[in-house]
Write a protein that holds these residues in place. Structure first.
Motif, PDB file in Angstrom:
ATOM      1  N   ASP A   1       1.127  -0.939   0.741  1.00 47.69           N
ATOM      2  CA  ASP A   1       0.242   0.118   0.071  1.00 47.69           C
ATOM      3  C   ASP A   1       0.723   1.122  -0.194  1.00 47.69           C
ATOM      4  OD1 ASP A   1      -2.510  -1.326  -0.180  1.00 47.69           O
ATOM      5  OD2 ASP A   1      -2.489  -1.774   2.218  1.00 47.69           O
ATOM      6  N   PRO A   2       0.589   2.331  -0.587  1.00 47.48           N
ATOM      7  CA  PRO A   2      -1.024   2.160  -1.441  1.00 47.48           C
ATOM      8  C   PRO A   2      -0.300   1.663  -3.067  1.00 47.48           C
ATOM      9  CG  PRO A   2      -0.080   4.458  -1.676  1.00 47.48           C
ATOM     10  CD  PRO A   2       0.907   3.722  -0.410  1.00 47.48           C
ATOM     11  N   ARG A   3       1.047   1.090  -3.285  1.00 45.05           N
ATOM     12  CA  ARG A   3       0.336   0.580  -4.237  1.00 45.05           C
ATOM     13  C   ARG A   3      -0.084  -0.815  -4.780  1.00 45.05           C
ATOM     14  NH1 ARG A   3       6.342  -1.446  -4.419  1.00 45.05           N
ATOM     15  NH2 ARG A   3       6.043  -2.301  -6.214  1.00 45.05           N
ATOM     16  N   VAL A   4      -0.289  -0.790  -6.192  1.00 45.04           N
ATOM     17  CA  VAL A   4      -1.488  -1.780  -6.429  1.00 45.04           C
ATOM     18  C   VAL A   4      -0.588  -2.187  -8.136  1.00 45.04           C
ATOM     19  CG1 VAL A   4      -4.155  -2.529  -7.517  1.00 45.04           C
ATOM     20  CG2 VAL A   4      -3.477  -0.517  -5.930  1.00 45.04           C
ATOM     21  N   VAL A   5      -0.063  -3.452  -7.146  1.00 51.22           N
ATOM     22  CA  VAL A   5       0.234  -4.125  -8.078  1.00 51.22           C
ATOM     23  C   VAL A   5       0.190  -5.634  -8.944  1.00 51.22           C
ATOM     24  CG1 VAL A   5       2.944  -6.439  -7.975  1.00 51.22           C
ATOM     25  CG2 VAL A   5       2.569  -3.534  -6.990  1.00 51.22           C
ATOM     26  N   SER A   6      -0.667  -6.249  -9.699  1.00 48.24           N
ATOM     27  CA  SER A   6      -1.089  -7.430 -10.442  1.00 48.24           C
ATOM     28  C   SER A   6      -0.388  -8.296 -10.613  1.00 48.24           C
ATOM     29  CB  SER A   6      -1.803  -7.008 -11.701  1.00 48.24           C
ATOM     30  OG  SER A   6      -2.918  -8.121 -11.878  1.00 48.24           O
ATOM     31  N   ARG A   7       0.060  -9.412  -9.936  1.00 49.52           N
ATOM     32  CA  ARG A   7       0.353 -10.539 -10.371  1.00 49.52           C
ATOM     33  C   ARG A   7       0.105 -11.783 -10.877  1.00 49.52           C
ATOM     34  NH1 ARG A   7       1.361 -15.304  -7.835  1.00 49.52           N
ATOM     35  NH2 ARG A   7       3.302 -16.589  -7.305  1.00 49.52           N
ATOM     36  N   ASP A   8      -0.254 -12.453 -11.997  1.00 51.14           N
ATOM     37  CA  ASP A   8      -0.861 -13.092 -12.226  1.00 51.14           C
ATOM     38  C   ASP A   8      -0.120 -14.672 -12.947  1.00 51.14           C
ATOM     39  OD1 ASP A   8      -3.512 -12.005 -12.171  1.00 51.14           O
ATOM     40  OD2 ASP A   8      -2.533 -10.970 -13.943  1.00 51.14           O
ATOM     41  N   ASP A   9      -0.289 -15.947 -12.376  1.00 54.53           N
ATOM     42  CA  ASP A   9       0.320 -17.121 -12.413  1.00 54.53           C
ATOM     43  C   ASP A   9       0.429 -17.014 -13.545  1.00 54.53           C
ATOM     44  OD1 ASP A   9       1.061 -17.141 -10.101  1.00 54.53           O
ATOM     45  OD2 ASP A   9      -0.530 -18.916  -9.591  1.00 54.53           O
ATOM     46  N   LEU A  10       0.791 -17.783 -14.571  1.00 53.74           N
ATOM     47  CA  LEU A  10       0.681 -18.717 -15.909  1.00 53.74           C
ATOM     48  C   LEU A  10       1.463 -19.910 -16.428  1.00 53.74           C
ATOM     49  CD1 LEU A  10       3.194 -15.306 -18.138  1.00 53.74           C
ATOM     50  CD2 LEU A  10       0.735 -15.529 -17.252  1.00 53.74           C
ATOM     51  N   LEU A  11       1.768 -20.403 -15.758  1.00 51.33           N
ATOM     52  CA  LEU A  11       1.881 -21.747 -15.869  1.00 51.33           C
ATOM     53  C   LEU A  11       2.607 -22.056 -14.536  1.00 51.33           C
ATOM     54  CD1 LEU A  11       5.085 -22.186 -18.488  1.00 51.33           C
ATOM     55  CD2 LEU A  11       2.793 -21.817 -18.534  1.00 51.33           C
TER      56      LEU A  11
ATOM     57  N   ALA B   1       5.727 -19.703 -13.780  1.00 49.23           N
ATOM     58  CA  ALA B   1       5.950 -18.033 -14.696  1.00 49.23           C
ATOM     59  C   ALA B   1       4.853 -17.835 -13.902  1.00 49.23           C
ATOM     60  CB  ALA B   1       6.076 -18.349 -16.189  1.00 49.23           C
ATOM     61  N   VAL B   2       4.555 -16.463 -14.309  1.00 51.36           N
ATOM     62  CA  VAL B   2       3.942 -15.463 -13.468  1.00 51.36           C
ATOM     63  C   VAL B   2       4.523 -13.752 -14.573  1.00 51.36           C
ATOM     64  CG1 VAL B   2       3.713 -16.117 -10.891  1.00 51.36           C
ATOM     65  CG2 VAL B   2       5.475 -14.494 -11.768  1.00 51.36           C
ATOM     66  N   ALA B   3       3.041 -13.237 -14.085  1.00 53.18           N
ATOM     67  CA  ALA B   3       3.351 -11.996 -15.203  1.00 53.18           C
ATOM     68  C   ALA B   3       2.403 -10.990 -13.879  1.00 53.18           C
ATOM     69  CB  ALA B   3       2.070 -12.062 -16.187  1.00 53.18           C
ATOM     70  N   VAL B   4       3.452  -9.857 -13.891  1.00 54.54           N
ATOM     71  CA  VAL B   4       3.335  -8.924 -13.029  1.00 54.54           C
ATOM     72  C   VAL B   4       2.850  -7.836 -13.688  1.00 54.54           C
ATOM     73  CG1 VAL B   4       4.300  -7.374 -10.977  1.00 54.54           C
ATOM     74  CG2 VAL B   4       5.022  -9.846 -11.960  1.00 54.54           C
ATOM     75  N   SER B   5       2.346  -6.715 -13.022  1.00 52.56           N
ATOM     76  CA  SER B   5       1.077  -5.261 -13.946  1.00 52.56           C
ATOM     77  C   SER B   5       1.568  -4.316 -12.463  1.00 52.56           C
ATOM     78  CB  SER B   5       0.198  -5.208 -14.594  1.00 52.56           C
ATOM     79  OG  SER B   5       0.445  -6.182 -15.690  1.00 52.56           O
ATOM     80  N   GLU B   6       2.117  -2.958 -13.123  1.00 53.48           N
ATOM     81  CA  GLU B   6       1.715  -1.969 -11.582  1.00 53.48           C
ATOM     82  C   GLU B   6       1.832  -0.837 -13.003  1.00 53.48           C
ATOM     83  OE1 GLU B   6       3.803   0.300  -8.200  1.00 53.48           O
ATOM     84  OE2 GLU B   6       4.618  -1.261  -8.839  1.00 53.48           O
ATOM     85  N   PHE B   7       0.562   0.399 -12.540  1.00 55.09           N
ATOM     86  CA  PHE B   7       0.206   1.465 -13.065  1.00 55.09           C
ATOM     87  C   PHE B   7       1.713   2.366 -12.337  1.00 55.09           C
ATOM     88  CE2 PHE B   7      -2.944   0.080 -15.133  1.00 55.09           C
ATOM     89  CZ  PHE B   7      -2.493   0.082 -16.427  1.00 55.09           C
ATOM     90  N   VAL B   8       2.084   3.646 -12.512  1.00 57.61           N
ATOM     91  CA  VAL B   8       3.630   3.934 -11.822  1.00 57.61           C
ATOM     92  C   VAL B   8       2.891   5.718 -12.476  1.00 57.61           C
ATOM     93  CG1 VAL B   8       4.911   2.142 -11.277  1.00 57.61           C
ATOM     94  CG2 VAL B   8       5.074   3.410 -14.035  1.00 57.61           C
ATOM     95  N   LYS B   9       3.544   5.921 -12.060  1.00 59.77           N
ATOM     96  CA  LYS B   9       2.681   7.834 -12.144  1.00 59.77           C
ATOM     97  C   LYS B   9       4.101   8.107 -12.225  1.00 59.77           C
ATOM     98  CE  LYS B   9      -0.464   8.580  -8.822  1.00 59.77           C
ATOM     99  NZ  LYS B   9      -1.215   9.412  -8.036  1.00 59.77           N
ATOM    100  N   THR B  10       4.093   9.621 -14.020  1.00 63.27           N
ATOM    101  CA  THR B  10       4.814  10.192 -14.134  1.00 63.27           C
ATOM    102  C   THR B  10       5.555  10.857 -13.168  1.00 63.27           C
ATOM    103  OG1 THR B  10       4.348   9.669 -16.683  1.00 63.27           O
ATOM    104  CG2 THR B  10       5.510  10.963 -16.658  1.00 63.27           C
ATOM    105  N   ASP B  11       6.859  11.010 -13.614  1.00 62.80           N
ATOM    106  CA  ASP B  11       7.762  11.919 -12.576  1.00 62.80           C
ATOM    107  C   ASP B  11       7.549  13.647 -13.279  1.00 62.80           C
ATOM    108  OD1 ASP B  11       9.388  13.172 -10.915  1.00 62.80           O
ATOM    109  OD2 ASP B  11      11.231  12.783 -11.683  1.00 62.80           O
TER     110      ASP B  11
END
Length: 504
Positions: A350-360, A393-403
């Motif tokens: 928190d407050p980050r939102v990280v998405s993690r999805d299993d692939l294999l 195997a996993v896929a990770v995504s996170e939206f980050v704010k621009t500096d």
């Protein structure tokens, strides 16, 4: 006159005549039906490919790209029409044209039309020229009419790109026309060629090696997808290059320096994309970088007694994700040799939102062996090993704010995306062709991160282009048998039957 009419009447009532006319009528009717059916089927989009690996059927990837084609593309094939290669090229272009109204093609026999051959400056047969936009002559005419011409692009696909010949057996050729043709369409219609960097300097698998542990085959496939391949030594460059669209780290044996790991972390935090393939029982130096996104690399090698091959060669199952969707739909197998498990640290972000999805994911009969001895029978040991199923195997995504110091305040947020795989061996030259799923999974991962959704699919299957080599002696024997002996036997049988009936 009366006798003539009676003779004609008796002739018409003749039994043999009626049977003869009936036979002629039925023969003509049958030929008409066959012609009509052939015409109907030739105009129908339905096709039946009876080849072993469906080399005359377009893949889902090609169909999707052709249906979504936005610009007009023309293909001109320069062939010798009597050759086997010409038939294959014409069939592939025909099938591509059936899937897009914006794709046109023309077949030129170089033995007949020398003018066009010289106009395009083609020096050999079996070359397909792909074009988009207006050619220079047309563009000049459009400019005179105050009309802005479309940019002209041209891509030549040569015979060696369409047919890969076995150097040890020149008579054996592997058709790769579909992939070569779709690559030409990509290069003409895509606005930008994406750059993929492979890291070097830590004894990673190399794209320059053609041996069993090299990545030369993978590099060639990525080029067919219109990706530009480069290598980078992060320590020497002082970070990840600015033109990098995606970074690949393939099985480093030596760890990254702390500054290199920090550079990779900074690249990802700024919306970077990467594929990390980190083998078991090795320290990559990127462990802390991945922990920032809650990723933990487990120790030990994954073993699975249910594996069709060996326990160290697990065949994982697919989880629901855009990367694996086409593979899961068609049940395309994937082999992931000598892999490690991947888990979640379960730290609060928190407050980050990280998405993690299993692939294999490995099967329920699998486990991560903390210790693997040569000659020892694989068995799970409670308290030491980790019981499966485990994510491979996993896929990770996170939206980050621009500096805001480097970009406007209202700039859109960037998306960090990366894929972590517990093995790098599955994309080596040795294993890449063992299973179709290996190549598709890796390239689909790249396409997903680079927003190339139309490329997420199953790639075309390859097969041998089989030739029938006939010596002059055998050709003469076949001619005599088919053209002379068979018709002579039929005629002789007919004469024999006719004579026998006459004798009765």
């Amino acid at each position: 006159m009366k006798k003539i009419l009676e003779a004609l009447k008796n002739f018409i009532k003749n039994r043999d005549l009626r049977f003869g006319l009936s036979a002629v009528f039925l023969t003509l009717a049958t030929l008409c039906i066959i012609w009509f059916a052939g015409k109907l089927l030739s105009d129908s989009p339905l096709r039946l490919d009876l080849t072993e690996n469906k080399i005359y059927s377009l893949s889902d990837q090609t169909k999707r790209v052709m249906k979504e084609l936005k610009a007009e593309v023309k293909a001109t094939a320069f062939v010798r029409k009597l050759g086997t290669e010409a038939k294959y090229i014409e069939y592939m272009l025909t099938e591509m044209g059936r899937n897009s109204k914006k794709f046109k093609f023309e077949i030129i026999d170089i033995d007949v039309d020398q003018v066009k051959w010289q106009k395009y400056m083609i020096g050999e047969a079996n070359i397909v020229v792909f074009e988009t936009g207006e050619n220079p002559a047309e563009a000049q005419g459009a400019a005179q009419k105050d009309k802005k011409p479309a940019p002209y692009k041209r891509k030549d696909v040569k015979q060696q790109d369409i047919f890969q010949v076995d150097p040890y057996n020149p008579q054996k050729a592997e058709p790769k026309g579909e992939q070569a043709f779709i690559n030409a369409v990509y290069s003409l219609t895509e606005d930008k060629q994406r750059v993929v960097y492979f890291s070097e300097g830590h004894k990673e698998l190399s794209i320059g090696l053609a041996d069993r542990n090299g990545l030369s085959e993978l590099a060639n496939y990525l080029k067919t997808e219109n990706y530009y391949i480069k290598t980078v030594k992060i320590a020497a460059e002082g970070g990840v290059p600015e033109d990098c669209d995606l970074l690949v780290v393939a099985g480093p044996l030596n760890p990254f320096f702390d500054k290199e790991a920090d550079a990779v972390k900074s690249y990802l935090r700024n919306g970077g994309r990467a594929v990390f393939m980190l083998n078991p029982d090795t320290c990559s130096g990127l462990e802390k970088t991945l922990e920032y996104w809650n990723i933990k690399l487990e120790k030990g090698v994954i073993l699975d007694k249910r594996s069709f091959f060996q326990p160290v060669l697990p065949i994982p199952s697919y989880k629901i994700h855009p990367i694996t969707s086409p593979l899961n739909k068609d049940q395309v197998p994937l082999i992931l040799p000598y892999s490690r498990g991947i888990s979640d640290i379960k730290a609060k972000l928190d407050p980050r939102v990280v998405s993690r999805d299993d692939l294999l994911v490995s099967s329920e009969s699998s486990w991560a062996a903390a210790e693997l001895k040569n000659g020892e029978k694989p068995s799970f040991k409670e308290g030491r090993d980790i019981k499966g199923p485990l994510a491979l195997a996993v896929a990770v995504s996170e939206f980050v704010k621009t500096d805001p110091k480097k970009a406007p305040i209202d700039a859109e947020a960037k998306e960090t995306q990366f894929v972590v795989v517990g093995s790098s061996f599955f994309i080596s030259n040795q294993w890449l062709t063992q299973s179709r799923g290996n190549l598709d999974f890796f390239i689909n991962s790249i396409n997903w991160m680079l927003k190339q959704e139309n490329k997420i699919s199953i790639r075309p299957a390859a097969d041998d282009l089989k030739r029938l080599e006939i010596t002059p002696l055998r050709a003469n024997i076949m001619f005599l048998a088919v053209v002379v002996l068979v018709p002579l036997a039929v005629i002789s049988a007919g004469i024999f039957v006719w004579l026998k009936r006459r004798s009765k």
